[in-house]
Scaffold this active site. Structure first.
Site, PDB file in Angstrom:
ATOM      1  N   ASP A  90       4.440   2.190  -4.054  1.00  0.00           N
ATOM      2  CA  ASP A  90       3.244   2.253  -5.108  1.00  0.00           C
ATOM      3  C   ASP A  90       3.399   1.334  -5.941  1.00  0.00           C
ATOM      4  O   ASP A  90       4.539   0.877  -6.319  1.00  0.00           O
ATOM      5  CB  ASP A  90       3.811   3.722  -5.671  1.00  0.00           C
ATOM      6  CG  ASP A  90       2.345   4.354  -6.276  1.00  0.00           C
ATOM      7  OD1 ASP A  90       1.652   5.341  -5.548  1.00  0.00           O
ATOM      8  OD2 ASP A  90       1.792   3.984  -7.489  1.00  0.00           O
ATOM      9  N   GLY A 126      -4.423   5.156   2.252  1.00  0.00           N
ATOM     10  CA  GLY A 126      -4.603   4.139   3.427  1.00  0.00           C
ATOM     11  C   GLY A 126      -4.034   4.738   4.614  1.00  0.00           C
ATOM     12  O   GLY A 126      -3.428   5.984   4.668  1.00  0.00           O
ATOM     13  N   ASP A 168       0.724  -1.039  -0.062  1.00  0.00           N
ATOM     14  CA  ASP A 168      -0.186   0.002   0.081  1.00  0.00           C
ATOM     15  C   ASP A 168       0.843   1.231   0.035  1.00  0.00           C
ATOM     16  O   ASP A 168       1.892   1.205   0.857  1.00  0.00           O
ATOM     17  CB  ASP A 168      -0.830   0.014   1.278  1.00  0.00           C
ATOM     18  CG  ASP A 168      -2.235   0.903   1.221  1.00  0.00           C
ATOM     19  OD1 ASP A 168      -3.072   0.387   1.298  1.00  0.00           O
ATOM     20  OD2 ASP A 168      -1.857   2.049   0.934  1.00  0.00           O
ATOM     21  N   ARG A 195     -29.770   3.282  -3.242  1.00  0.00           N
ATOM     22  CA  ARG A 195     -28.578   2.399  -3.458  1.00  0.00           C
ATOM     23  C   ARG A 195     -28.636   1.218  -2.598  1.00  0.00           C
ATOM     24  O   ARG A 195     -29.555   1.072  -1.885  1.00  0.00           O
ATOM     25  CB  ARG A 195     -27.345   3.136  -2.866  1.00  0.00           C
ATOM     26  CG  ARG A 195     -26.748   4.540  -3.669  1.00  0.00           C
ATOM     27  CD  ARG A 195     -26.429   4.174  -5.079  1.00  0.00           C
ATOM     28  NE  ARG A 195     -26.013   5.387  -5.731  1.00  0.00           N
ATOM     29  CZ  ARG A 195     -26.804   5.974  -6.500  1.00  0.00           C
ATOM     30  NH1 ARG A 195     -28.029   5.506  -6.824  1.00  0.00           N
ATOM     31  NH2 ARG A 195     -26.410   6.934  -7.339  1.00  0.00           N
ATOM     32  N   LYS A 228     -12.133   0.728 -14.211  1.00  0.00           N
ATOM     33  CA  LYS A 228     -12.550  -0.654 -13.675  1.00  0.00           C
ATOM     34  C   LYS A 228     -12.889  -1.596 -14.651  1.00  0.00           C
ATOM     35  O   LYS A 228     -12.524  -2.973 -14.778  1.00  0.00           O
ATOM     36  CB  LYS A 228     -13.876  -0.518 -12.545  1.00  0.00           C
ATOM     37  CG  LYS A 228     -13.217   0.349 -11.362  1.00  0.00           C
ATOM     38  CD  LYS A 228     -12.461  -0.568 -10.539  1.00  0.00           C
ATOM     39  CE  LYS A 228     -12.026   0.309  -9.498  1.00  0.00           C
ATOM     40  NZ  LYS A 228     -11.169  -0.566  -8.420  1.00  0.00           N
ATOM     41  N   HIS A 284     -18.736   9.736   1.052  1.00  0.00           N
ATOM     42  CA  HIS A 284     -19.698   8.842   1.063  1.00  0.00           C
ATOM     43  C   HIS A 284     -20.842   9.211   2.011  1.00  0.00           C
ATOM     44  O   HIS A 284     -20.549   9.506   3.054  1.00  0.00           O
ATOM     45  CB  HIS A 284     -19.080   7.184   1.543  1.00  0.00           C
ATOM     46  CG  HIS A 284     -18.044   7.086   0.569  1.00  0.00           C
ATOM     47  ND1 HIS A 284     -16.720   7.239   0.382  1.00  0.00           N
ATOM     48  CD2 HIS A 284     -18.341   6.149  -0.848  1.00  0.00           C
ATOM     49  CE1 HIS A 284     -16.262   6.560  -0.757  1.00  0.00           C
ATOM     50  NE2 HIS A 284     -17.043   5.963  -1.263  1.00  0.00           N
ATOM     51  N   LEU A 285     -21.962   8.664   1.648  1.00  0.00           N
ATOM     52  CA  LEU A 285     -23.054   9.144   2.575  1.00  0.00           C
ATOM     53  C   LEU A 285     -23.358   8.777   3.889  1.00  0.00           C
ATOM     54  O   LEU A 285     -23.409   9.653   4.830  1.00  0.00           O
ATOM     55  CB  LEU A 285     -24.448   8.532   1.585  1.00  0.00           C
ATOM     56  CG  LEU A 285     -25.734   8.910   2.381  1.00  0.00           C
ATOM     57  CD1 LEU A 285     -25.954  10.720   2.390  1.00  0.00           C
ATOM     58  CD2 LEU A 285     -26.869   8.355   1.591  1.00  0.00           C
ATOM     59  N   TYR A 316     -13.684   6.756 -13.635  1.00  0.00           N
ATOM     60  CA  TYR A 316     -13.624   5.704 -12.770  1.00  0.00           C
ATOM     61  C   TYR A 316     -14.181   4.465 -12.982  1.00  0.00           C
ATOM     62  O   TYR A 316     -13.279   3.358 -12.926  1.00  0.00           O
ATOM     63  CB  TYR A 316     -14.204   6.267 -11.271  1.00  0.00           C
ATOM     64  CG  TYR A 316     -14.485   5.180 -10.268  1.00  0.00           C
ATOM     65  CD1 TYR A 316     -13.327   4.701  -9.526  1.00  0.00           C
ATOM     66  CD2 TYR A 316     -15.761   4.564 -10.094  1.00  0.00           C
ATOM     67  CE1 TYR A 316     -13.590   3.727  -8.724  1.00  0.00           C
ATOM     68  CE2 TYR A 316     -15.770   3.438  -9.085  1.00  0.00           C
ATOM     69  CZ  TYR A 316     -14.669   3.167  -8.437  1.00  0.00           C
ATOM     70  OH  TYR A 316     -14.554   1.998  -7.371  1.00  0.00           O
ATOM     71  N   ARG A 340     -25.939  15.431  -8.038  1.00  0.00           N
ATOM     72  CA  ARG A 340     -24.469  15.341  -8.398  1.00  0.00           C
ATOM     73  C   ARG A 340     -24.411  14.442  -9.616  1.00  0.00           C
ATOM     74  O   ARG A 340     -25.056  13.494 -10.017  1.00  0.00           O
ATOM     75  CB  ARG A 340     -23.883  14.446  -7.308  1.00  0.00           C
ATOM     76  CG  ARG A 340     -22.480  14.275  -7.282  1.00  0.00           C
ATOM     77  CD  ARG A 340     -21.936  13.563  -5.894  1.00  0.00           C
ATOM     78  NE  ARG A 340     -22.275  12.109  -5.840  1.00  0.00           N
ATOM     79  CZ  ARG A 340     -21.948  11.254  -5.065  1.00  0.00           C
ATOM     80  NH1 ARG A 340     -20.977  11.594  -4.071  1.00  0.00           N
ATOM     81  NH2 ARG A 340     -22.410   9.746  -5.177  1.00  0.00           N
ATOM     82  N   SER A 385     -16.599  -2.491  -9.615  1.00  0.00           N
ATOM     83  CA  SER A 385     -17.696  -1.676  -9.283  1.00  0.00           C
ATOM     84  C   SER A 385     -18.563  -1.670  -9.847  1.00  0.00           C
ATOM     85  O   SER A 385     -18.578  -1.869 -11.171  1.00  0.00           O
ATOM     86  CB  SER A 385     -16.957  -0.138  -9.175  1.00  0.00           C
ATOM     87  OG  SER A 385     -18.041   0.631  -9.091  1.00  0.00           O
TER      88      SER A 385
HETATM   89  N1  UFG Z   1     -25.128  11.375  -1.412  1.00  0.00           N
HETATM   90  C1  UFG Z   1     -25.789  12.738  -0.930  1.00  0.00           C
HETATM   91  N2  UFG Z   1     -25.050  13.559  -0.023  1.00  0.00           N
HETATM   92  C2  UFG Z   1     -23.652  13.252   0.033  1.00  0.00           C
HETATM   93  C3  UFG Z   1     -23.152  12.213  -0.154  1.00  0.00           C
HETATM   94  C4  UFG Z   1     -23.839  11.287  -1.028  1.00  0.00           C
HETATM   95  O1  UFG Z   1     -26.870  12.900  -1.056  1.00  0.00           O
HETATM   96  O2  UFG Z   1     -23.201  14.087   0.895  1.00  0.00           O
HETATM   97  C5  UFG Z   1     -25.974  10.357  -2.019  1.00  0.00           C
HETATM   98  C6  UFG Z   1     -25.497  10.141  -3.409  1.00  0.00           C
HETATM   99  O3  UFG Z   1     -26.044  11.248  -4.514  1.00  0.00           O
HETATM  100  C7  UFG Z   1     -25.989   8.700  -3.851  1.00  0.00           C
HETATM  101  C8  UFG Z   1     -25.964   8.144  -2.457  1.00  0.00           C
HETATM  102  O4  UFG Z   1     -25.937   9.083  -1.343  1.00  0.00           O
HETATM  103  O5  UFG Z   1     -27.105   8.868  -4.408  1.00  0.00           O
HETATM  104  C9  UFG Z   1     -24.729   7.313  -2.130  1.00  0.00           C
HETATM  105  O6  UFG Z   1     -23.449   8.041  -2.497  1.00  0.00           O
HETATM  106  P1  UFG Z   1     -21.926   7.742  -2.010  1.00  0.00           P
HETATM  107  O7  UFG Z   1     -21.105   8.862  -2.625  1.00  0.00           O
HETATM  108  O8  UFG Z   1     -21.925   7.244  -0.627  1.00  0.00           O
HETATM  109  O9  UFG Z   1     -21.928   6.299  -3.079  1.00  0.00           O
HETATM  110  P2  UFG Z   1     -21.871   6.296  -4.528  1.00  0.00           P
HETATM  111  O10 UFG Z   1     -23.248   5.589  -4.837  1.00  0.00           O
HETATM  112  O11 UFG Z   1     -21.596   7.456  -5.393  1.00  0.00           O
HETATM  113  O12 UFG Z   1     -20.693   5.415  -5.018  1.00  0.00           O
HETATM  114  C10 UFG Z   1     -20.232   4.026  -4.410  1.00  0.00           C
HETATM  115  C11 UFG Z   1     -18.767   4.048  -4.225  1.00  0.00           C
HETATM  116  C12 UFG Z   1     -18.224   4.174  -5.855  1.00  0.00           C
HETATM  117  C13 UFG Z   1     -18.752   3.109  -6.511  1.00  0.00           C
HETATM  118  C14 UFG Z   1     -20.156   3.387  -6.580  1.00  0.00           C
HETATM  119  C15 UFG Z   1     -20.876   2.370  -7.493  1.00  0.00           C
HETATM  120  O13 UFG Z   1     -18.098   5.156  -3.573  1.00  0.00           O
HETATM  121  O14 UFG Z   1     -16.788   3.833  -5.610  1.00  0.00           O
HETATM  122  O15 UFG Z   1     -20.831   3.159  -5.391  1.00  0.00           O
HETATM  123  O16 UFG Z   1     -22.178   2.701  -7.516  1.00  0.00           O
HETATM  124  F1  UFG Z   1     -18.312   3.243  -7.937  1.00  0.00           F
END
Ligand code: UFG
Length: 322
Positions: free
Chosen positions: A51, A37, A32, A221, A145, A189-190, A141, A282, A117
């Site tokens: 790396d 990380g 890593d 999701r 993949k 992430h949410l 991204y 987004r 992914s």
């Molecule tokens: N969201 C919000 N507000 C935030 C963050 C996220 O409303 O501040 C929403 C996003 O629009 C999305 C949901 O919450 O609808 C989940 O968002 P995340 O960013 O948690 O996750 P993603 O679905 O964008 O992405 C994840 C992984 C990626 C992967 C993807 C595959 O992080 O690496 O799933 O579906 F590619």
């Protein structure tokens, strides 16, 4: 007991995987760069800080250990950043990953499990998304993949490299014992963002769009516990170690939760108020992403254990409160 190289083993999913491999009696070496990380996330395993761009470090590592298989988690994961800086994503997720394959080939290591992914699918045409759904990524991204998955198929045909690509939906949760969890900087992430609001480390959470064609207008999701993802890797590893053939699978629970449902579940689990603001969509966010993961269940014998969203959030909350 097998000797496993885990690239990206100091990251969120890789660190859980490393701990679970060790629990099953395997010997793990983590490779890593620590660009994203954390060294303290590597429990009971050797950590090589380098790396994948560093071919010499890779060769030294393969010369020092006779690996039975590789699990490849190292990679950049921010969709928005990949749109602004595609070079970073193709360089790391594709070109540097090719270094890994060339060294595997040189040292005769021919088994690989790859962190793919749901982003390979792009805008879904049918829900749930099964493994035969067309792949049309919406961002570099997802493309990085998919390209690597395709490279793996070619390497199987030409050099006999067996690989299993696992297409994750939304990884969530944390080690139930509280030793490991999700740490991204910046966090995008949410679930961790909402938990930071619950713990008072963030003022509010912004909901990205509330006029999607979904039950409450917010994105849906398929959240899958990080330990369940790791269990699927364990089963995939078993298949490859027993001489199984290359494959790819979706990993998800086939349950969709909206952004507002996630926020409400966080409220219930933490018993805290969450301040919510509504913002624009987004870019590149599909309305609904839900997996059909039957193939992983039938062919790998995978059975997710922590299927309930509240349990995933409870484990993540324990980590947030550490
Ligand atoms: N969201 C919000 N507000 C935030 C963050 C996220 O409303 O501040 C929403 C996003 O629009 C999305 C949901 O919450 O609808 C989940 O968002 P995340 O960013 O948690 O996750 P993603 O679905 O964008 O992405 C994840 C992984 C990626 C992967 C993807 C595959 O992080 O690496 O799933 O579906 F590619």
């Amino acid at each position: 007991m097998a000797k496993i190289l885990v690239t990206g083993g100091a990251g969120y999913i890789g660190s859980h995987m490393t701990a679970i491999l060790v629990e099953h009696g395997h010997e793990v070496v983590v490779f890593d760069s620590l660009v994203t990380g954390y060294p303290d996330a590597v429990l009971n395993s050797k950590l090589i800080i380098a790396d994948l761009a560093n071919l010499q470090a890779l060769e030294d590592c393969f010369a020092a250990y006779k690996f039975d298989a590789v699990m490849h988690f190292a990679g950049f994961i921010q969709i928005g950043e990949s749109i602004k800086n595609p070079a970073k994503y193709y360089q790391n997720n594709v070109a540097n990953s090719l270094n890994l394959l060339s060294v595997m080939k040189k040292f005769g290591v021919n088994k690989l499990i790859f962190s793919s992914s749901a982003a390979v699918y792009g805008e879904p045409l049918t829900i749930p998304i099964d493994i035969n759904h067309p792949t049309k990524p919406l961002n570099p991204y997802g493309s990085s993949k998919l390209i690597f998955e395709e490279i793996l198929q070619d390497y199987d045909l030409a050099y006999g490299l067996k690989s299993i690509s696992l297409r994750y939906f939304n990884a969530a949760g944390a080690d139930p014992q509280g030793l490991l969890g999700e740490r991204h900087n910046p966090e995008t992430h949410l679930i961790p963002l909402v938990l930071q609001v619950a713990s008072g480390n963030r003022k509010n959470v912004e909901v990205f769009g509330n006029n999607y064609p979904t039950k409450d207008g917010t994105c849906v999701r398929d959240y899958i516990h990080v330990c369940d993802l790791c269990e699927a890797h364990m089963q995939a590893l078993e298949v490859l170690l027993q001489g199984g053939k290359s494959a790819f699978y979706n990993l998800g629970n086939s349950n969709g939760y909206s952004v507002l449902e996630v926020i409400n579940t966080v409220k219930q689990v933490t018993d805290k108020e969450i301040s919510v603001i509504y913002g624009p969509k987004r870019a590149g966010d599909p309305a609904v992403l839900v997996a059909d993961a039957k193939a992983a269940m039938q062919e790998l014998g995978w059975r997710p254990k922590y299927v309930d969203l509240a349990t995933m959030i409870k484990h993540a909350w324990q980590w947030e409160c550490r």
